[in-house]
Design a protein around this motif. Structure first.
Motif, mmCIF file in Angstrom:
data_model
loop_
_atom_site.group_PDB
_atom_site.id
_atom_site.type_symbol
_atom_site.label_atom_id
_atom_site.label_comp_id
_atom_site.label_asym_id
_atom_site.label_seq_id
_atom_site.Cartn_x
_atom_site.Cartn_y
_atom_site.Cartn_z
ATOM 1 N N PRO A 1 -37.085 -54.362 -49.250
ATOM 2 C CA PRO A 1 -35.404 -54.542 -49.571
ATOM 3 C C PRO A 1 -34.763 -53.768 -48.302
ATOM 4 N N ALA A 2 -33.598 -53.714 -48.226
ATOM 5 C CA ALA A 2 -32.500 -53.338 -47.056
ATOM 6 C C ALA A 2 -32.447 -51.873 -46.961
ATOM 7 N N TRP A 3 -32.756 -50.952 -48.017
ATOM 8 C CA TRP A 3 -32.389 -49.929 -48.253
ATOM 9 C C TRP A 3 -33.498 -49.564 -47.910
ATOM 10 N N ARG A 4 -34.173 -50.025 -47.240
ATOM 11 C CA ARG A 4 -35.452 -48.913 -47.126
ATOM 12 C C ARG A 4 -35.942 -49.080 -46.029
ATOM 13 N N LYS A 5 -35.359 -49.283 -45.134
ATOM 14 C CA LYS A 5 -34.540 -48.881 -43.705
ATOM 15 C C LYS A 5 -33.630 -47.419 -43.755
ATOM 16 N N THR A 6 -33.540 -46.553 -44.744
ATOM 17 C CA THR A 6 -32.765 -46.089 -44.150
ATOM 18 C C THR A 6 -33.166 -44.359 -45.002
ATOM 19 N N HIS A 7 -34.913 -44.875 -45.650
ATOM 20 C CA HIS A 7 -35.867 -44.419 -46.149
ATOM 21 C C HIS A 7 -36.583 -43.605 -44.551
ATOM 22 N N ALA A 8 -37.452 -42.493 -45.513
ATOM 23 C CA ALA A 8 -38.541 -41.710 -44.481
ATOM 24 C C ALA A 8 -39.369 -42.778 -44.443
ATOM 25 N N GLY A 9 -40.008 -41.791 -44.041
ATOM 26 C CA GLY A 9 -42.157 -42.772 -44.277
ATOM 27 C C GLY A 9 -42.310 -44.241 -43.075
ATOM 28 N N SER B 1 -34.466 -55.936 -55.803
ATOM 29 C CA SER B 1 -34.347 -54.441 -55.703
ATOM 30 C C SER B 1 -33.068 -54.826 -54.412
ATOM 31 N N THR B 2 -32.218 -53.995 -55.230
ATOM 32 C CA THR B 2 -30.727 -54.320 -53.938
ATOM 33 C C THR B 2 -30.168 -52.167 -53.939
ATOM 34 N N SER B 3 -31.245 -51.605 -54.520
ATOM 35 C CA SER B 3 -30.962 -50.484 -54.271
ATOM 36 C C SER B 3 -31.937 -49.868 -55.120
ATOM 37 N N PRO B 4 -32.168 -48.377 -54.193
ATOM 38 C CA PRO B 4 -33.842 -47.905 -55.048
ATOM 39 C C PRO B 4 -33.330 -47.400 -56.546
ATOM 40 N N GLY B 5 -34.241 -47.291 -57.471
ATOM 41 C CA GLY B 5 -34.139 -47.220 -58.981
ATOM 42 C C GLY B 5 -33.568 -48.833 -59.261
ATOM 43 N N SER B 6 -32.938 -50.035 -58.800
ATOM 44 C CA SER B 6 -32.306 -50.510 -59.694
ATOM 45 C C SER B 6 -32.803 -51.975 -59.137
ATOM 46 N N TYR B 7 -33.467 -52.587 -60.436
ATOM 47 C CA TYR B 7 -34.526 -53.808 -60.212
ATOM 48 C C TYR B 7 -33.566 -55.172 -61.071
ATOM 49 N N ASP B 8 -34.157 -55.762 -60.719
ATOM 50 C CA ASP B 8 -33.207 -57.237 -61.616
ATOM 51 C C ASP B 8 -34.055 -58.053 -62.060
ATOM 52 N N PHE B 9 -34.854 -58.532 -62.734
ATOM 53 C CA PHE B 9 -35.647 -59.846 -63.511
ATOM 54 C C PHE B 9 -35.499 -60.707 -64.163
ATOM 55 N N LYS B 10 -33.603 -60.846 -64.149
ATOM 56 C CA LYS B 10 -32.962 -62.300 -65.141
ATOM 57 C C LYS B 10 -32.795 -63.084 -64.591
ATOM 58 N N GLY B 11 -32.487 -63.950 -64.781
ATOM 59 C CA GLY B 11 -31.552 -65.608 -64.815
ATOM 60 C C GLY B 11 -32.572 -66.177 -63.440
#
Length: 257
Positions: free
Chosen positions: A148-156, A102-112
């Motif tokens: 994921p890196a984006w978790r650092k910008t989220h609350a909680g 997951s590189t961004s919230p809501g984006s998930y890659d399970f290919k390749g």
């Protein structure tokens, strides 16, 4: 890191060049007869104070570990897993890295290179039981413990029952849990035999509600193999009560129950 892991337990079809031209037209056009596939054989996975059991028989799990996210070439997974089997192991422990998928919230890659369905298929083909370890936190000496890196910008606060964190964690678990679920030995469609809740969750956190939430999510998402925890410290945080998985132990200190 102290580890005393639970020690539980192509056919290639070649066509010669030009052979099709020698086949009579009627035969060439005849529908191919496909043999019926054998129905999936589900198994029971239980445990007692001595061992994990498959279909009532005690199983000694002797496991290795593979970090697929450090080997970004699916074509090599089979080779490594076959070598694990050839070395005498009967199981493989697999972390699943949230940040890798997951590189961004809501984006998930399970290919390749992130196709964990293929990874789990390869483990089954190699004849290995799988010990699934999806986190959300995995440690594994990866950046952010797999967050994921984006978790650092989220609350909680991470790894707590705070609502903002649980919202993000649920997003990940709702993606990875169903993949693991469809490869369970209990369904006869894979070789996942155990499911780890969190990772090395001990010390001052001790949030039983959080641990129970992860267990509840797993069950909601179809995980029915036994769950376990690897908090084996002297605190014995999850031996019983809320947040206690099915099996307690692993990474245990001497004399830890």
């Amino acid at each position: 890191m102290r580890r005393a892991r639970l020690r539980t337990s192509l056919c290639a079809v070649a066509l010669a060049a030009g052979c099709l031209s020698a086949v009579p037209a009627q035969a060439a056009q005849a529908p191919r007869q496909v043999p019926p596939q054998a129905p999936a054989q589900a198994h029971t996975v239980t445990y007692d104070q001595y061992a994990v059991k498959v279909d009532g028989k005690p199983l000694y799990l002797w496991g290795a570990e593979l970090h697929y996210f450090r080997l970004p070439s699916p074509d090599t997974w089979r080779d490594v897993l076959q070598k694990v089997k050839a070395a005498g192991f009967n199981s493989v422990s697999l972390y699943f890295d949230w940040g890798y998928h997951s590189t961004s919230p809501g984006s998930y890659d399970f290919k390749g290179i992130r196709n964990v369905d293929r990874l789990l298929d390869e483990a089954e083909r190699a004849g290995l039981y799988v010990i699934a370890r999806p986190g959300p936190y995995i440690n594994a000496e990866v950046s952010g413990g797999g967050f994921p890196a984006w978790r650092k910008t989220h609350a909680g606060v991470n790894r707590t029952s705070e609502e903002a964190y649980l919202k993000d964690a649920r997003e990940w678990m709702s993606r990875i849990n169903p993949i693991i679920a469809r490869h369970q030995l209990t369904r006869g469609t894979g070789s996942v035999i155990l499911y780890q809740v969190e990772n090395e969750y001990q010390g001052g956190r001790q949030d039983a509600d959080y641990m129970q939430t992860l267990i509840d999510w797993a069950r909601e998402d179809g995980i029915d193999v036994p769950t376990f925890v690897n908090d084996g410290g002297a605190n014995k945080n999850w031996v019983s009560g809320k947040g206690a998985p099915d099996i307690y132990g692993f990474d245990a200190y001497p004399n830890a129950a």
